[in-house]
Design a protein around this motif. Structure first.
Motif, short mmCIF file in Angstrom:
data_model
loop_
_atom_site.label_atom_id
_atom_site.label_comp_id
_atom_site.label_asym_id
_atom_site.label_seq_id
_atom_site.Cartn_x
_atom_site.Cartn_y
_atom_site.Cartn_z
N TYR A 75 38.54 43.94 38.91
CA TYR A 75 39.80 43.70 39.63
C TYR A 75 40.40 42.38 39.17
CZ TYR A 75 38.59 47.22 43.22
OH TYR A 75 38.27 48.37 43.89
N GLY A 76 41.66 42.39 38.83
CA GLY A 76 42.34 41.15 38.49
C GLY A 76 43.82 41.26 38.76
N LEU A 77 44.46 40.15 39.05
CA LEU A 77 45.90 40.13 39.25
C LEU A 77 46.50 39.07 38.34
CD1 LEU A 77 46.22 40.29 43.16
CD2 LEU A 77 46.69 42.14 41.52
N GLY A 78 47.77 39.20 38.04
CA GLY A 78 48.44 38.19 37.20
C GLY A 78 47.74 38.02 35.88
N GLY A 79 47.43 36.78 35.56
CA GLY A 79 46.79 36.49 34.29
C GLY A 79 45.41 37.11 34.15
N SER A 80 44.79 37.46 35.25
CA SER A 80 43.46 38.06 35.18
C SER A 80 43.52 39.57 34.99
CB SER A 80 42.68 37.73 36.46
OG SER A 80 42.51 36.34 36.56
N LEU B 48 47.45 47.66 45.84
CA LEU B 48 47.22 48.80 46.72
C LEU B 48 46.06 49.65 46.20
CD1 LEU B 48 50.83 49.85 47.74
CD2 LEU B 48 49.20 48.36 48.93
N MET B 49 46.07 49.87 44.88
CA MET B 49 44.95 50.60 44.28
C MET B 49 43.63 49.88 44.54
SD MET B 49 45.93 53.37 42.96
CE MET B 49 44.44 53.78 42.04
N GLN B 50 43.69 48.56 44.44
CA GLN B 50 42.48 47.77 44.66
C GLN B 50 41.93 47.99 46.07
OE1 GLN B 50 43.77 43.79 43.70
NE2 GLN B 50 43.42 44.06 41.49
N ARG B 51 42.83 47.93 47.05
CA ARG B 51 42.40 48.11 48.45
C ARG B 51 41.78 49.48 48.65
NH1 ARG B 51 44.93 43.81 51.45
NH2 ARG B 51 44.05 44.40 53.45
N MET B 52 42.46 50.50 48.12
CA MET B 52 41.97 51.86 48.31
C MET B 52 40.61 52.05 47.65
SD MET B 52 45.35 54.28 48.14
CE MET B 52 46.13 53.63 46.68
N ALA B 53 40.52 51.57 46.41
CA ALA B 53 39.27 51.72 45.67
C ALA B 53 38.14 50.94 46.34
CB ALA B 53 39.46 51.28 44.22
N ALA B 54 38.46 49.75 46.82
CA ALA B 54 37.45 48.92 47.48
C ALA B 54 36.94 49.61 48.74
CB ALA B 54 38.04 47.55 47.81
N ALA B 55 37.86 50.20 49.48
CA ALA B 55 37.48 50.84 50.75
C ALA B 55 36.57 52.04 50.53
CB ALA B 55 38.74 51.25 51.51
N THR B 56 36.75 52.71 49.40
CA THR B 56 35.97 53.91 49.15
C THR B 56 34.74 53.64 48.27
OG1 THR B 56 37.41 54.43 47.29
CG2 THR B 56 37.95 55.46 49.40
N GLU C 151 40.72 39.50 50.42
CA GLU C 151 40.62 40.58 51.41
C GLU C 151 39.90 41.79 50.82
OE1 GLU C 151 44.58 39.46 54.08
OE2 GLU C 151 44.65 41.17 52.70
N CYS C 152 40.23 42.08 49.57
CA CYS C 152 39.60 43.21 48.89
C CYS C 152 38.09 43.02 48.76
CB CYS C 152 40.18 43.37 47.49
SG CYS C 152 41.41 44.66 47.40
N ALA C 153 37.71 41.82 48.45
CA ALA C 153 36.28 41.52 48.29
C ALA C 153 35.56 41.80 49.61
CB ALA C 153 36.09 40.08 47.85
N GLN C 154 36.20 41.37 50.67
CA GLN C 154 35.65 41.58 52.01
C GLN C 154 35.49 43.09 52.29
OE1 GLN C 154 38.08 39.34 54.66
NE2 GLN C 154 36.61 39.40 56.36
N ILE C 155 36.55 43.84 51.98
CA ILE C 155 36.53 45.29 52.19
C ILE C 155 35.42 45.93 51.35
CG2 ILE C 155 37.83 47.43 51.80
CD1 ILE C 155 40.41 45.72 52.34
N ALA C 156 35.35 45.51 50.09
CA ALA C 156 34.37 46.09 49.17
C ALA C 156 32.95 45.84 49.67
CB ALA C 156 34.55 45.51 47.78
N ARG C 157 32.72 44.65 50.18
CA ARG C 157 31.38 44.32 50.62
C ARG C 157 31.01 45.11 51.86
NH1 ARG C 157 28.25 38.75 50.11
NH2 ARG C 157 29.28 38.09 52.00
#
Lengths: 286, 286
Positions: B140-145, B170-178, B199-205
């Motif tokens: 997962y990365g945003l912007g320059g990442s 949005l894709m990140q959130r969905m993928a993290a949740a599943t 937030e995504c990291a939290q969801i993923a964990r």
DNA sequence: ATAAATTCTGTAATTTTATTACAAAAATGA
DNA sequence: TCATTTTTGTAATAAAATTACAGAATTTAT
């Protein structure tokens, strides 16, 4: 461009060894035999090893152009540091993590330094000028160079000029065919031998675009290129060794972007500040 | 904290500057400001400039792991010789192409060397193990990442494990949740403060995935991370200075990929050879 | 808040290291 | 050969670095 600001002491000693007096030569021989040890020795210790008196060692240092023994040790230390620091080995199957991680870090770092020595500043200047005056800039890359093209867009979109990246060979062909004078297309390909990329460059040039390539100097791609920013990274075919060329390409693109920003002047720099500010809302503050 | 030896004195000093006592810090500041001058100073001279006593300078040297002042000077000299001392050189508006290109090349090269000194090998080992045993790996990365995540996919897809990258929040959130146990998600964020990523990291964990982060040690992202691969690149806010963190992240991912390849053993290495061969058809031969 | 403990820091003495002055020993040259 | 120059080492001196210790500043516990 290579930072040979101060002539290498070891080299100098090798040169002058035979013009030294008998006792001073004894010191020189010891120094050349075990330079790594010498940098930790006191003048007394070195004198003893060389079987001469301490003042002889001191005179030896002066003969070499140093102000004294401490200065000599300093220059010797630097001479050794520059000499040994640039040995980068290849990752071997039996390497432990400590070893191969260090090797990869080293190889990456040195690939960039090597590029610094090899880059042609005239070509860089031409590329900056061409981009500065362009109506639009496109970055083309395939495979490992795809992410590099994307990164370039992320950097260059800030400049006001329309930019995009093409990482699909059909899109590349179509875009290249419809390019026109005033457009700049940057081809990123380490080998410069990818057929579809070379064909695209040909098409783009016939269409009137200015073609810039990040590639090997003598490659087929270079033939259809207006401005070659050549990098001579060793295309290592070993499966363990990563592609350092990406890092070099990214760095060269950093420099190009910086060059264009500087040419654009104050207005664009204000805009950059705005872009930076726009991000603050997306982050947790300190 | 760092289990590998720090070969580079300047890097080490920058690292430990804030954990030094008041007087020793005074010395450290002077050394970082004028390293070239310091290698020629006596302990008394440096003490005077830093406005501390001579023994304080001596203790400062020992704190840094040197045996004494002469040893410190020697290591500093070598550090400078390898180019490390120019880390802090920032591109200025008035710089000519020669100057700023050299600065950018240097800064990029140094950033990688610095990371080599700072990386925690235990965490690297854990990350390699986690990736090796995973059912799938997401970057997962945003912007320059974003481009860094794409590059990671380009490297890791060869390993047999399903890999993908997400550069859309949005894709990140969905993928993290599943995500589920056995999945590894690698978050790439230099600041570690981008809200949606944290937030995504939290969801993923919570979903049971193993979270690996390439980020700053003390960042919010690090809090929700199982394995932090911390990099302490100076987030330079200057508009002219490029993001060297990308280069460091790419290099760390190179090392991780190499580590996993080595763990996977012979079969996968045969497959890598096949992949390499598959490319030959796309290229002009020599 | 105050006293005890700990951690810093500087002074002064000591030790180590480097340089200088000078004389003896080689080497050179007529 | 002997005078001259160059080279080298001894001993004295100077410079630099380190140690021991005590006073200051800071932290911690009461």
């Amino acid at each position: 461009m290579h930072n040979n600001k101060q002539s290498n002491l070891v080299a100098k000693l090798e040169n002058e060894l035979n013009s030294l007096s008998k006792s001073e030569k004894k010191v020189g021989v010891i120094v050349l035999e075990t330079p790594e040890d010498c940098i930790r020795l006191s003048i007394a210790a070195l004198a003893k090893i060389a079987d001469v008196s301490e003042p002889t060692v001191n005179r030896f240092c002066r003969t070499l152009g140093c102000t004294g023994y401490p200065d000599f040790k300093l220059q010797l230390a630097q001479s050794i540091a520059t000499g040994t620091a640039f040995i980068s080995e290849i990752v071997k199957p039996e390497d432990e993590l400590v070893t191969f991680s260090q090797k990869i870090f080293n190889a990456s770092s040195q690939a960039i330094l090597k590029a610094a020595d090899q880059i042609d500043l005239n070509c860089m200047d031409q590329a900056i000028e061409a981009m500065h005056n362009s109506n639009r800039i496109d970055f083309y890359g395939l495979g490992g160079s795809g992410p590099v093209a994307k990164d370039a867009v992320h950097k260059f979109f800030r400049l006001g000029t329309p930019v995009s990246e093409q990482t699909d060979i059909l899109m590349q062909r179509m875009a290249a065919a419809t390019a026109s004078k005033g457009d700049v297309i940057v081809f990123i390909s380490n080998t410069g031998r990818t057929i579809s990329i070379v064909e695209c460059a040909q098409i783009a040039r016939e269409a009137g675009a200015t073609v810039i390539s990040l590639t090997h100097k003598d490659s087929p791609l270079a033939k259809y290129t207006d401005i070659v920013l050549h990098t001579h990274t060793n295309e290592n075919t070993d499966i363990f060794t990563p592609m350092t060329s990406r890092l070099v390409h990214l760095t060269i693109l950093d420099i190009l972007a910086t060059g264009v920003i500087k040419k654009k002047g104050k207005e664009i720099q204000k805009q950059l500040a705005k872009i930076k500010e726009s991000l603050s809302q997306t982050r947790y503050s300190f």
